[in-house]
Design a protein around this motif. Structure first.
Motif, PDB file in Angstrom:
ATOM      1  N   LEU A 108      28.756  36.049  45.166  1.00 53.97           N
ATOM      2  CA  LEU A 108      30.140  36.379  45.505  1.00 53.97           C
ATOM      3  C   LEU A 108      31.003  36.524  44.250  1.00 53.97           C
ATOM      4  N   PHE A 109      30.752  35.674  43.261  1.00 56.13           N
ATOM      5  CA  PHE A 109      31.485  35.758  42.003  1.00 56.13           C
ATOM      6  C   PHE A 109      31.180  37.074  41.302  1.00 56.13           C
ATOM      7  N   ALA A 110      29.897  37.446  41.257  1.00 57.82           N
ATOM      8  CA  ALA A 110      29.502  38.706  40.612  1.00 57.82           C
ATOM      9  C   ALA A 110      30.101  39.904  41.344  1.00 57.82           C
ATOM     10  N   LEU A 111      30.085  39.885  42.661  1.00 57.29           N
ATOM     11  CA  LEU A 111      30.682  40.983  43.426  1.00 57.29           C
ATOM     12  C   LEU A 111      32.194  41.041  43.230  1.00 57.29           C
ATOM     13  N   GLY A 112      32.829  39.895  43.117  1.00 58.07           N
ATOM     14  CA  GLY A 112      34.265  39.850  42.886  1.00 58.07           C
ATOM     15  C   GLY A 112      34.632  40.427  41.532  1.00 58.07           C
ATOM     16  N   GLY A 146      34.005  44.227  41.625  1.00 60.33           N
ATOM     17  CA  GLY A 146      35.065  44.894  42.378  1.00 60.33           C
ATOM     18  C   GLY A 146      36.345  45.028  41.576  1.00 60.33           C
ATOM     19  N   SER A 147      36.702  44.007  40.804  1.00 59.34           N
ATOM     20  CA  SER A 147      37.949  44.069  40.042  1.00 59.34           C
ATOM     21  C   SER A 147      37.810  44.994  38.840  1.00 59.34           C
ATOM     22  N   VAL A 148      36.631  45.119  38.279  1.00 57.81           N
ATOM     23  CA  VAL A 148      36.424  46.000  37.131  1.00 57.81           C
ATOM     24  C   VAL A 148      36.360  47.453  37.574  1.00 57.81           C
ATOM     25  N   SER A 149      35.662  47.717  38.668  1.00 58.05           N
ATOM     26  CA  SER A 149      35.485  49.109  39.085  1.00 58.05           C
ATOM     27  C   SER A 149      36.760  49.697  39.688  1.00 58.05           C
ATOM     28  N   ILE A 150      37.586  48.880  40.314  1.00 62.17           N
ATOM     29  CA  ILE A 150      38.802  49.391  40.927  1.00 62.17           C
ATOM     30  C   ILE A 150      39.818  49.702  39.831  1.00 62.17           C
ATOM     31  N   GLY A 151      40.141  48.730  39.010  1.00 63.33           N
ATOM     32  CA  GLY A 151      41.016  48.914  37.857  1.00 63.33           C
ATOM     33  C   GLY A 151      42.278  49.709  38.147  1.00 63.33           C
ATOM     34  N   HIS A 152      43.117  49.838  37.160  1.00 61.18           N
ATOM     35  CA  HIS A 152      44.341  50.630  37.271  1.00 61.18           C
ATOM     36  C   HIS A 152      44.166  51.913  36.470  1.00 61.18           C
ATOM     37  N   LYS A 153      44.461  53.004  37.097  1.00 60.17           N
ATOM     38  CA  LYS A 153      44.397  54.283  36.396  1.00 60.17           C
ATOM     39  C   LYS A 153      45.779  54.624  35.840  1.00 60.17           C
ATOM     40  N   LYS A 154      45.772  55.219  34.664  1.00 62.25           N
ATOM     41  CA  LYS A 154      47.049  55.627  34.081  1.00 62.25           C
ATOM     42  C   LYS A 154      47.567  56.860  34.813  1.00 62.25           C
TER      43      LYS A 154
END
Length: 125
Positions: free
Chosen positions: A108-112, A115-123
């Motif tokens: 769950l930690f690895a998936l979390g 998920g936060s790295v792949s979603i990220g904020h786009k400029k």
């Protein structure tokens, strides 16, 4: 789980026991009664030479044997060498569920993180 993996074994003397009939919340509401349930208190000496105590609650279907000839009953306990006050009777620590829960937490930690790295904020431009 740590006690089962890196715990040190010692022999403990049973010092006392008390019947624990009530199991569940409160004395009167929604509880069950188990006349074979006892709380066992024990004392052991750790490798540092100091005495520590512990207890366990368990059902004994055939009751608890009385001491014979003043010889106290003994049982094997496991404890953490750097924290002997964290202890449990040997065999009462089940390692498999702990390992499974640890694996699930890592997944769950690895998936979390993924998920936060792949979603990220786009400029935005």
């Amino acid at each position: 789980m740590a006690i089962g993996v890196i715990g040190v074994t010692a022999t403990a003397a049973v010092t006392d026991y008390e019947r624990r009939i009530h199991v569940g919340p409160g004395q009167d509401e929604g509880n069950t009664r188990d006349p074979t349930r006892y709380e066992l208190f024990y004392r052991f000496t750790a490798a540092d030479g100091k005495e520590y105590t512990g207890s366990m609650t368990k059902s004994f279907p055939y009751g608890i044997k009385a001491e014979s000839d003043g010889v106290p009953q003994t049982l094997a306990v496991r404890y953490l060498s750097f924290m002997p006050h964290i202890n449990a009777p040997d065999g009462e620590t089940n390692i498999l569920p702990g390992i499974l829960l640890l694996g699930l937490a890592a997944l769950l930690f690895a998936l979390g993180i993924k998920g936060s790295v792949s979603i990220g904020h786009k400029k935005r431009r």
